[in-house]
Every structure is written in structure tokens, then in C-alpha cells.
Motif scaffolding. Structure first.
Motif, PDB file in Angstrom:
ATOM      1  N   ALA A 167      11.208  24.774   9.984  1.00 41.02           N
ATOM      2  CA  ALA A 167      11.203  25.539   8.905  1.00 41.02           C
ATOM      3  C   ALA A 167       9.756  25.957   8.520  1.00 41.02           C
ATOM      4  CB  ALA A 167      11.829  24.737   7.619  1.00 41.02           C
ATOM      5  N   LEU A 168       9.001  25.114   8.664  1.00 44.59           N
ATOM      6  CA  LEU A 168       7.429  25.223   8.609  1.00 44.59           C
ATOM      7  C   LEU A 168       6.866  26.341   9.367  1.00 44.59           C
ATOM      8  CD1 LEU A 168       5.070  23.905   7.147  1.00 44.59           C
ATOM      9  CD2 LEU A 168       4.747  22.560   9.096  1.00 44.59           C
ATOM     10  N   SER A 288       3.350  23.838   2.591  1.00 50.79           N
ATOM     11  CA  SER A 288       3.278  23.382   3.667  1.00 50.79           C
ATOM     12  C   SER A 288       3.105  21.925   3.741  1.00 50.79           C
ATOM     13  CB  SER A 288       1.863  23.896   4.532  1.00 50.79           C
ATOM     14  OG  SER A 288       2.166  25.395   4.941  1.00 50.79           O
ATOM     15  N   LYS A 289       2.226  21.484   2.629  1.00 46.95           N
ATOM     16  CA  LYS A 289       2.281  19.819   2.610  1.00 46.95           C
ATOM     17  C   LYS A 289       3.335  19.609   1.935  1.00 46.95           C
ATOM     18  CE  LYS A 289      -3.023  19.741   1.803  1.00 46.95           C
ATOM     19  NZ  LYS A 289      -4.243  19.276   0.911  1.00 46.95           N
ATOM     20  N   PHE A 293       5.498  16.184   4.098  1.00 51.75           N
ATOM     21  CA  PHE A 293       6.085  15.084   3.536  1.00 51.75           C
ATOM     22  C   PHE A 293       7.517  14.773   4.005  1.00 51.75           C
ATOM     23  CE2 PHE A 293       2.938  15.470   0.152  1.00 51.75           C
ATOM     24  CZ  PHE A 293       2.453  13.870  -0.116  1.00 51.75           C
ATOM     25  N   LEU A 294       8.497  15.898   4.376  1.00 55.78           N
ATOM     26  CA  LEU A 294       9.592  15.850   4.589  1.00 55.78           C
ATOM     27  C   LEU A 294       9.873  15.331   6.202  1.00 55.78           C
ATOM     28  CD1 LEU A 294      12.575  16.101   3.527  1.00 55.78           C
ATOM     29  CD2 LEU A 294      12.463  18.268   4.237  1.00 55.78           C
ATOM     30  N   ILE A 295       8.742  15.960   6.871  1.00 52.70           N
ATOM     31  CA  ILE A 295       8.505  15.675   8.373  1.00 52.70           C
ATOM     32  C   ILE A 295       8.069  14.103   8.400  1.00 52.70           C
ATOM     33  CG2 ILE A 295       7.077  16.074  10.487  1.00 52.70           C
ATOM     34  CD1 ILE A 295       6.713  18.732   9.420  1.00 52.70           C
ATOM     35  N   VAL A 296       7.412  13.660   7.765  1.00 50.56           N
ATOM     36  CA  VAL A 296       7.065  12.249   7.671  1.00 50.56           C
ATOM     37  C   VAL A 296       8.053  11.279   7.387  1.00 50.56           C
ATOM     38  CG1 VAL A 296       5.354  10.712   6.899  1.00 50.56           C
ATOM     39  CG2 VAL A 296       4.529  12.716   7.484  1.00 50.56           C
ATOM     40  N   LEU A 297       8.671  11.581   6.561  1.00 50.32           N
ATOM     41  CA  LEU A 297       9.857  10.889   6.008  1.00 50.32           C
ATOM     42  C   LEU A 297      10.740  10.546   7.192  1.00 50.32           C
ATOM     43  CD1 LEU A 297      11.272   9.653   3.305  1.00 50.32           C
ATOM     44  CD2 LEU A 297      12.721  11.906   3.456  1.00 50.32           C
TER      45      LEU A 297
END
Length: 454
Positions: A167-168, A288-289, A293-297
């Protein structure tokens, strides 16, 4: 007879099981992708009414819940028929179902059609979640069950990471419809592989009286078959099968508590995956940031699940699950504090490990809690009832944001749910049960070797 190799009966046994684990992992990877991708496209759908129509925060929460309603329906239906149709058939049906649903959803032009197809697609996802739990429990060797379970269900979290990354990178290029077409790829990539490489479970076949076919599969794959005496000993512990077994004195207490535990965990998972990007945007982070957060989660979920599974194999899953819930509760409170971005990202990673990572270990706990002829029903009950928590997660987030309340309120509520999950886990009673090739006693697994029929 093949020469034993550690926990394996031979090289063919190892290779066959690794194929099963790989296929199940890829299936749940796309399952996770399909569910998490909705959260990544939500800001676009809410900001641009030309996509599907006007969507309020409450509407968005409801749309996020529709897929989970479907998952609950699919899980419960699989519990009713999965122990009769077999693991292989249910796996192939589920892959076909949810992939076709994703492809069809990419073509819709209204909010109503989008919601209806999300519900329909979720039915296939629910069938998959139940089936892979039974597959791992019946194919994985003793001492590797929690590890392989973590690898397979960790595929869900990896799918969430992939959904966030794609998505990013691609959301502005291929749009939300393109992201949904990616979710349909299993129909042409995974399904043909599963048809060729996925065997039926010898344990399931013998439990249903098809001993000759079970031994034939054992000879061709090296996968050990349980003896008739072993399955007879398992059946002697309880006379009823399927959902009826869950209501017996042996299982009813644990079944209720496990269902509530999954409810709490899935509320956390889908509440956070649906609303974390939007909450972080509201807190002042750019798009983007917010997606980071979703990626890190989900990245924290993958790492946490793998580490926790190793401890679960050694010390039993119950205390490990409780501890992970406690870690999630603390991490979610930390997210309410005015801390530097790197510290918040660490807290998000720990929250991912304590939510999605915890659920990975819970699935292994549930699958090995029940005997063979009640396993799909037990996993299905927890997945079906638990999905009500997944439905409430996005809905609660929508109510909080729609009412204009502080972002911190959502994190406090989620933290309280995590503490409730910890308490519920510790209350689950132990039960002595033959699962796979070993004997599971609530939190301990004793090894026993079953000879392969080759």
C-alpha cells in the motif's frame, strides 16, 4: 522403514510435512493480506467519495466488521463439516472461495456491494483459519507443534506487513482495486500447488475408518499413521464427536474460556489493524509514517510469535500467552505518552507481538487441546465466537473516533481488553488429550514415536 532423523521418521516424512507447512503458511499469508489491506485503503475510501460513495467513521468501522462476520460464519460452518469432509478438501475449498471473493470485490462500485462481498470473502477466510490449525496439529511432529503453528499462523502477520508495504509503494499507482487484485493471486498460484502437494491427514482418515488409504498415504509420503489402538484410546476418553464433544464435562469449561480468550485477542488485532493508521494520522503523522506504524505492528507480531512459540514448546503455551497479553497491555498504555517516535515504534512492535503474535500461539493451544474428531469443531468454535471480538474491534474504534474522543481512549480500552485476555488464559483448565503424535496436558507435551507404515 525410513531411518529416523531427530523428530522425523525419515527424509520423506520431513519433506512432506514441510510442504504442508509451506502451503498452509502461504494460504494464511494471503488471508492476513486480505484482512489487513482494508485498513491500508480506508483513508482513501473515506477521503474520496467517488471511489464507492460517502463513508463516515461509523460506516468504515461497520465495513471493517463485515469481513469478520464472514470469517465467523465460515469458521463455524467448517467446524460443522470440516471433521467430515477432511482437511485437504476444506483447504482447497477455502483457498478458492476467498481468492474469488477478493477478485470480485475489486470490481464493485458501491458501498453496499463492497460490504456484501467482504462478508462473503470472509467465509472462505474463516474456513482456512480452522483448517490450517487442524493440519498443523495432525502433521507436525512432537516438540515442533508450537513452532510450526507459529510459522503457519505467522503467515497472517507477514501478510499484514506485505499489505502495508505494498500500500505504501503501490497505493497511489494501482489504487485500492489493484491491491485487491493482488489478494486474488492464490487462485492461480497457490491452489494448483495445493492440489498437487497437499495430502490428506492419515490421522483424520483412520479416525474416520479409512485405514487403507491412510496407510497408502503414509507409504507414499513417509508421514506416520497413528495406530488404530491409539485412536481408540483417544476416543475412549470421550464418546461424542464434533460440536457435541465441546459440551461434555471434559471440554465445556475450557471451551468457554478459550472462546473468550480468542474474542479478546481478535478484538485487539482487528481494532488496531483497522484504526492504527487513522489514529496516527489524527495524532499528526503523515500518511507514510501512519502506514509505517502498521508495518511495525505486524512485523513485531511475526518476530514475537516465533520467539514465543519456542518457549511454548518448552514450557507450555498457557503461561506464555498470558505473559504476552500482559506485554500488550503495557505497550498500549505507553502509546498514550508523549514519547519520541523511536520509542513509540518499539511500543507498537511489542503491541503487535502481544496481540497478533499472541493469537498465533493461541491457535496452537486450541488445536492441541482437543482430540482428533473434535479438533476442527474446537478450533471453529474459538474462531467463530472469537470473531465477534474482531467485529467489535473496528466498530469500537469507529465509535470512539466518530464521537470525537481522544486517541488515548482507544488505547486505554484496548489495554483493558489485553488484561482481560491474560486473566482468561490463566483460568483455562488442563485436559489430558492425545494430539498429533504426542500427549498434550494443557501446557505440556510428552513425546511418543509412532512408526511410519512404509
Amino acid at each position: 522403514m525410513s531411518t529416523p532423523i531427530g523428530p522425523w521418521a525419515g527424509t520423506r516424512h520431513r519433506n512432506s510435512v514441510l510442504w504442508v507447512i509451506a502451503l498452509a503458511t502461504l494460504a494464511l499469508l494471503f488471508d492476513g493480506y486480505d484482512l489487513v489491506v482494508y485498513g491500508t485503503i480506508l483513508p482513501i475510501l473515506m477521503a474520496d467519495p467517488t471511489q464507492l460513495g460517502h463513508i463516515t467513521a461509523q460506516d468504515a468501522g461497520a465495513l471493517g466488521s463485515y469481513a469478520l462476520i464472514g470469517v465467523g460464519i465460515g469458521a463455524l460452518a467448517t467446524g460443522a463439516i470440516g471433521d467430515y469432509l477432511g482437511r485437504r478438501k476444506m483447504m482447497l475449498i477455502s483457498i478458492t472461495w476467498f481468492s474469488t471473493g477478493m477478485a470480485t470485490t475489486a470490481l464493485v462500485n458501491s458501498v453496499g456491494a463492497f460490504g456484501a462481498l467482504r462478508l462473503i470473502t470472509g467465509i472462505g477466510m474463516g474456513g482456512l483459519i480452522v483448517t490450517v490449525g487442524a493440519l498443523v496439529a495432525e502433521f507436525a511432529p512432537p516438540g515442533r507443534k508450537n513452532l510450526f503453528n507459529a510459522i503457519v499462523y505467522g503467515g497472517f502477520a507477514v501478510g499484514g506487513v506485505i499489505a502495508s508495504v505494498l500500500a505504501l509503494i503501490l497505493r497511489d499507482t494501482i489504487g485500492w482495486r489493484g491491491l485487491f487484485w493482488i489478494g486474488a493471486l492464490p487462485l492461480v498460484v497457490l491452489l494448483p500447488l495445493a492440489i498437487v502437494k497437499l495430502p490428506e491427514s492419515p490421522r483424520w482418515l483412520i479416525a474416520h475408518g479409512n485405514t487403507e488409504r491412510a496407510h497408502r498415504i503414509s507409504r507414499s509420503t513417509g508421514i506416520p499413521s497413528p495406530t488404530v489402538d491409539e485412536l481408540a484410546a483417544e476416543r475412549d476418553t470421550i464418546e461424542k464427536n464434533g460440536y457435541a464433544a465441546l459440551l461434555t464435562r471434559k471440554y465445556i469449561g475450557g471451551t468457554a474460556l478459550l472462546g473468550l480468550t480468542v474474542f479478546a485477542c481478535l478484538l485487539l488485532i482487528f481494532g488496531l489493524n483497522t484504526w492504527l493508521p487513522k489514529i496516527m494520522e489524527n495524532a499528526g503523522y503523515n500518511a507514510s509514517k501512519s502506514l509505517s506504524f502498521l508495518i511495525v505492528l505486524n512485523g513485531g507480531a511475526v518476530v514475537g510469535a516465533l520467539l514465543a512459540s519456542r518457549f511454548a514448546d518448552r514450557h507450555g503455551p498457557q503461561r506464555i500467552i498470558a505473559g504476552m497479553f500482559g506485554m500488550a497491555a503495557i505497550s498500549l498504555v505507553v502509546l498514550t505518552l508523549p514519547l519520541p517516535l523511536p520509542v513509540l515504534l518499539v511500543a507498537v512492535a511489542l503491541a503487535g507481538a502481544g496481540t497478533t503474535g499472541t493469537q498465533v500461539v493461541i491457535w496452537g493451544f486450541v488445536a492441541n487441546y482437543y482430540m482428533t474428531t473434535a479438533r476442527a469443531a474446537g478450533v471453529a468454535w474459538c474462531a467463530g465466537f472469537g470473531r465477534l471480538g474482531g467485529i467489535f474491534g473496528p466498530f469500537i474504534g469507529g465509535l470512539i473516533l466518530g464521537a470525537g474522543l481522544s486517541n488515548n481512549v482507544a488505547f486505554y480500552i484496548f489495554s483493558a481488553v489485553a488484561l482481560a485476555g491474560m486473566a482468561l488464559t490463566l483460568l483455562v483448565p488442563r485436559t489430558r488429550n492425545i494430539a498429533g503424535h504426542g500427549i498434550t496436558t494443557g501446557t505440556k507435551t510428552a513425546r511418543s514415536r509412532v512408526p511410519a507404515h512404509d
